[in-house]
Design an enzyme around this catalytic site. Structure first.
Site, PDB file in Angstrom:
ATOM      1  CB  SER A 112      -0.987  -0.049   1.226  1.00 28.39           C
ATOM      2  OG  SER A 112      -0.288  -0.192   2.472  1.00 28.39           O
ATOM      3  CD  GLN A 114       3.374   0.896   4.016  1.00 29.87           C
ATOM      4  OE1 GLN A 114       4.141   0.758   4.949  1.00 29.87           O
ATOM      5  NE2 GLN A 114       2.709   0.142   3.364  1.00 29.87           N
ATOM      6  CG  HIS A 116       5.784   3.828   8.933  1.00 31.62           C
ATOM      7  ND1 HIS A 116       4.611   2.756   8.806  1.00 31.62           N
ATOM      8  CD2 HIS A 116       6.511   3.355   7.855  1.00 31.62           C
ATOM      9  CE1 HIS A 116       5.243   1.804   7.956  1.00 31.62           C
ATOM     10  NE2 HIS A 116       6.373   2.160   7.283  1.00 31.62           N
ATOM     11  CE  LYS A 139       6.855  -0.483  10.409  1.00 31.68           C
ATOM     12  NZ  LYS A 139       5.608  -1.064   9.409  1.00 31.68           N
ATOM     13  CD  GLU A 141       9.397   1.270   6.793  1.00 30.81           C
ATOM     14  OE1 GLU A 141       8.959   0.358   7.713  1.00 30.81           O
ATOM     15  OE2 GLU A 141       9.034   1.139   5.575  1.00 30.81           O
ATOM     16  CG  HIS A 279       7.217   4.339   2.480  1.00 27.53           C
ATOM     17  ND1 HIS A 279       6.770   4.815   3.461  1.00 27.53           N
ATOM     18  CD2 HIS A 279       7.155   2.828   2.692  1.00 27.53           C
ATOM     19  CE1 HIS A 279       6.579   4.196   4.666  1.00 27.53           C
ATOM     20  NE2 HIS A 279       6.749   2.939   4.256  1.00 27.53           N
ATOM     21  NE  ARG A 298      -1.593  -1.183   5.336  1.00 24.94           N
ATOM     22  CZ  ARG A 298      -1.939  -1.444   6.582  1.00 24.94           C
ATOM     23  NH1 ARG A 298      -2.914  -1.019   7.471  1.00 24.94           N
ATOM     24  NH2 ARG A 298      -0.883  -2.578   6.993  1.00 24.94           N
ATOM     25  CE  LYS A 304      -2.943  -5.836   4.979  1.00 27.45           C
ATOM     26  NZ  LYS A 304      -1.369  -5.800   5.687  1.00 27.45           N
TER      27      LYS A 304
END
Length: 423
Positions: A112, A114, A116, A139, A141, A279, A298, A304
């Site tokens: 997706s 999305q 964070h 989050k 990453e 991203h 998302r 989802k």
């Protein structure tokens, strides 16, 4: 290896039994590296018709690792009983838990679109919707490519955005007046960044349009590109749009992809993503490390739950290409990838046949995952044979020597050294 609820006295390597996630975007059966790691790690039966997306090494509640050979003892509970294994710096800063989560990803089709949330927003979302946002942590990453790996990351430059708005009439029709204010000048003296405001307006309008309008726009776009493909070579971004539309028909994320940088990583390249950065991973396999969180907001390319308003309001709207990390060599066999985040760093180790390497004792914990090959990991008090799928926890203060009779590829994740050495 002796592991009990008693106080931890000597450093040990702790072998882990790890969790997986079977998300629909994962690769199928044995085509997925995640499935092969899981089979070797757990002795699990692999279903060729099942998607295997993520292999998790850590303490997060959504996919906790267990101690190998000991029934129902989780790594998290063992750490709580033996907090010294984290080291004083980590305990003082993050409490009695591992501050990072290590994963292996096998991406078969796009994840997706999305972002964070940062810590403040994560805390609010967790309080309001705990079933959707399962923790209150941020989050940040990093994805380190194991194979050729593609992603969408961050917004394209203002110059590229102008080109998109002029050359893709389907987007211009959808966003209408929002795109007419796209201005190239930035007045930083009074703090007003017009580029950012205009991009926010365009993206928010696009993501907020109803599905029927998007469906018609995508139909026109796909038909136009299909016709033009007969007389000219499509750009990589145009080819991506056609690919995404087949994966997610009538999805606004297909149009939104035109506003993001299309990043292609070679094996050994790494991409890091801060909080509130948009991203989507597209294809390939990677090592992924992050702060210990599973919070995702998302807004496209997914069946989802989507929260378009939250996503559009939280994004940084920074424009331009992301930084690609190549890693810094520590020795002949090890390269270190250090993103600008406190919680983690990742070492890649590619050992030749018959070679050995030493990971010095650190004031923080480490986890290891073996991707291929066979060898031994030794500390002052134990030796563990390791091969594909092995995952291990090394407590703070543990020097680890790795020997191999074959080529061996593995990764170590630990707390950012800058934090450990300058608490």
């Amino acid at each position: 290896m002796e592991v009990t609820g008693a106080k931890h006295h000597e450093p040990e390597l702790v072998k882990l039994k790890c969790s997986i996630q079977n998300y629909d975007w994962g690769r199928m059966g044995y085509d997925s590296r995640v499935s092969r790691l899981f089979e070797r790690n757990n002795g699990a039966q692999i279903d060729e018709k099942q998607h295997y997306a993520e292999f998790w090494i850590g303490t997060h509640v959504s996919g906790p690792s267990l101690l190998q050979g000991i029934d129902n003892v989780s790594l998290k509970n063992w750490i709580v009983q033996n907090p010294k294994v984290l080291g004083d710096v980590v305990v003082d800063k993050w409490g009695n838990d591992l501050p990072f989560l290590l994963k292996v990803l096998s991406v078969g089709r796009s994840l997706s679109i999305q972002a964070h949330p940062d810590k403040e927003l994560a805390g609010l979302l967790h309080k309001l919707q705990p079933n959707t946002y399962k923790d209150s942590n941020h989050k940040p990453e990093m994805a380190l490519a194991l194979t050729e790996f593609e992603a969408l990351c961050g917004f394209i430059s203002s110059e590229e955005l102008d080109v998109v708005l002029e050359s893709v009439p389907e987007i211009k029709e959808v966003v209408g007046n929002a795109c007419e204010d796209q201005i190239l000048t930035v007045n930083k003296h009074n703090g007003e960044v017009k580029e950012e405001r205009n991009l926010r307006s365009i993206f928010t309008k696009l993501m907020s349009v109803n599905r029927e309008v998007i469906s018609k726009a995508l139909s026109r776009l796909v038909n136009r590109l299909s016709r033009q493909n007969e007389t000219r070579e499509l750009t990589s971004k145009e080819e991506l749009v056609l690919k995404l539309e087949k994966q997610y028909p009538n999805d606004v994320g297909v149009l939104a992809a035109l506003l993001f940088n299309h990043v292609k990583l070679e094996p050994g390249d790494a991409l890091y993503i801060a909080a509130n950065e948009p991203h989507a991973y597209l294809t390939g396999e990677c090592i992924e490390c992050m702060a210990a969180s599973d919070n995702v907001v998302r807004a496209g390319l997914t069946p989802k739950y989507m929260d378009v308003k939250i996503l559009c309001s939280m994004l940084t709207y920074r424009q331009g290409l992301p930084e690609i990390l190549k890693g810094v060599p520590l020795n002949r066999y090890v390269r270190r990838y250090t993103p600008p985040f406190e919680e983690f760093e990742v070492d890649e180790c590619l050992l030749d046949q018959g070679a050995s390497v030493v990971f010095p004792a650190l004031p923080g914990p480490s986890v290891f995952v073996v991707i291929s090959g066979e060898g031994s990991m030794l500390t002052s008090s134990c030796e563990e044979r390791v091969s594909e799928g092995a995952a291990l926890f090394a407590p703070a203060g543990t020097e680890v020597r790795v020997n191999t009779e074959s080529e061996l590829q593995f990764y170590r994740a630990g707390v950012n050294n800058k934090v450990l050495l300058n608490p």
